[in-house]
Design a protein around this motif. Structure first.
Motif, PDB file in Angstrom:
ATOM      1  N   HIS A 128       0.852  -1.183   0.000  1.00 37.21           N
ATOM      2  CA  HIS A 128       0.000   0.000   0.000  1.00 37.21           C
ATOM      3  C   HIS A 128       0.892   1.239   0.000  1.00 37.21           C
ATOM      4  O   HIS A 128       1.784   1.351   0.859  1.00 37.21           O
ATOM      5  N   PRO A 181       1.243   7.776   2.083  1.00 38.28           N
ATOM      6  CA  PRO A 181       0.902   9.119   1.608  1.00 38.28           C
ATOM      7  C   PRO A 181       2.128  10.000   1.383  1.00 38.28           C
ATOM      8  O   PRO A 181       3.062  10.015   2.197  1.00 38.28           O
ATOM      9  N   SER A 224      -6.202   4.757   9.034  1.00 34.25           N
ATOM     10  CA  SER A 224      -6.804   4.001   7.943  1.00 34.25           C
ATOM     11  C   SER A 224      -7.639   2.869   8.524  1.00 34.25           C
ATOM     12  O   SER A 224      -7.202   2.185   9.448  1.00 34.25           O
ATOM     13  N   GLU A 265      -5.401   1.331   2.361  1.00 35.45           N
ATOM     14  CA  GLU A 265      -5.736   1.779   1.014  1.00 35.45           C
ATOM     15  C   GLU A 265      -5.974   3.286   0.982  1.00 35.45           C
ATOM     16  O   GLU A 265      -5.550   3.976   0.054  1.00 35.45           O
ATOM     17  N   THR A 266      -6.684   3.810   1.982  1.00 39.30           N
ATOM     18  CA  THR A 266      -6.932   5.250   2.075  1.00 39.30           C
ATOM     19  C   THR A 266      -6.635   5.699   3.504  1.00 39.30           C
ATOM     20  O   THR A 266      -6.690   4.903   4.453  1.00 39.30           O
ATOM     21  N   TRP A 267      -6.332   7.001   3.630  1.00 37.16           N
ATOM     22  CA  TRP A 267      -5.948   7.561   4.920  1.00 37.16           C
ATOM     23  C   TRP A 267      -6.719   8.855   5.184  1.00 37.16           C
ATOM     24  O   TRP A 267      -6.978   9.631   4.271  1.00 37.16           O
ATOM     25  N   THR A 268      -7.046   9.051   6.452  1.00 37.81           N
ATOM     26  CA  THR A 268      -7.652  10.297   6.907  1.00 37.81           C
ATOM     27  C   THR A 268      -6.661  10.987   7.844  1.00 37.81           C
ATOM     28  O   THR A 268      -6.208  10.385   8.823  1.00 37.81           O
TER      29      THR A 268
END
Length: 222
Positions: free
Chosen positions: A179, A182, A208, A213-216
């Motif tokens: 993965h 960022p 995550s 897969e995606t991050w805040t």
């Protein structure tokens, strides 16, 4: 040595403490002189137990299992430190670099480690018998942290293309998945829980809940 019981901090052992680990109510403490103590009541009382090495550097525990790292390799105890076996490494090794492994367990008898090991290239190691035997999974010189979440273990690392990735190993399928991290920034730390991951980069902290897969973003600076 200070112990947090959930609401406050208290001194549970004084002296020259080098490293410590906890497992439930148990605390293990290694001092600068190679001495080892165990508490089974969160530090209210202590028992001195034998250590297998004159120069231990790290200690890990879960349940009855205790693992000590020293220059030559890994020592394992399955009875809370009452007896020991040298299970991994090169006991006659005298090279430039000794054993420098960081370990983690998911609590089901599976352990992982990364770092240097005597006489061989550094990388990722795994034990599926509660630390009694070890097998190298991958060779890698640039691993910066690892975390366990759900059925997976994650390694914050640099891949063969010099990109920073979070490499996931799925225990049930034995599959590897990379993965992207960022901004392709250097990963300072990663930690995990059952419901997600937290990743620390330079002036950035993110969470995550979908395996990386995606991050805040939680914290950003600059």
């Amino acid at each position: 040595l200070y112990f947090h019981g959930g609401t406050s901090w208290g001194v549970v052992e004084s002296g020259s403490t080098m490293t410590a680990c906890t497992s439930g109510d148990q605390i293990y403490v290694l001092d600068d002189y190679g001495g080892l103590k165990r508490s089974e009541d969160r530090g209210s009382s202590w028992t001195s137990i034998s250590t297998p090495s004159q120069y231990p550097s790290r200690i890990y525990s879960h349940g009855d299992t205790v693992i000590i790292i020293d220059y030559w390799g890994i020592y394992h105890s399955g009875d809370k430190g009452e007896s020991w076996a040298f299970v991994f490494g090169m006991f006659d090794y005298w090279g430039d670099y000794g054993c420098d492994l960081t370990l983690l367990t998911n609590g089901t008898g599976v352990w992982w480690g990364y770092g240097r090991t005597p006489g061989v290239d550094p990388g990722i190691w795994e034990s599926r018998d509660d630390g009694q035997s070890w097998e190298r999974m991958q060779v890698n010189y640039s691993i910066y942290g690892m975390a366990s979440s759900g059925d997976s273990i994650y390694f914050a690392m640099e891949d063969d293309n010099s990109d920073y990735v979070l490499r996931e190993y799925v225990l049930s399928t034995e599959a590897w998945v990379d993965h992207p991290i960022p901004f392709n920034w250097y990963p300072e730390a990663v930690s995990g829980a059952d419901n997600g991951l937290i990743l620390s980069l330079y002036e950035w902290l993110g969470v995550s809940t979908d395996h990386g897969e995606t991050w805040t973003a939680l914290v950003t600076e600059g």
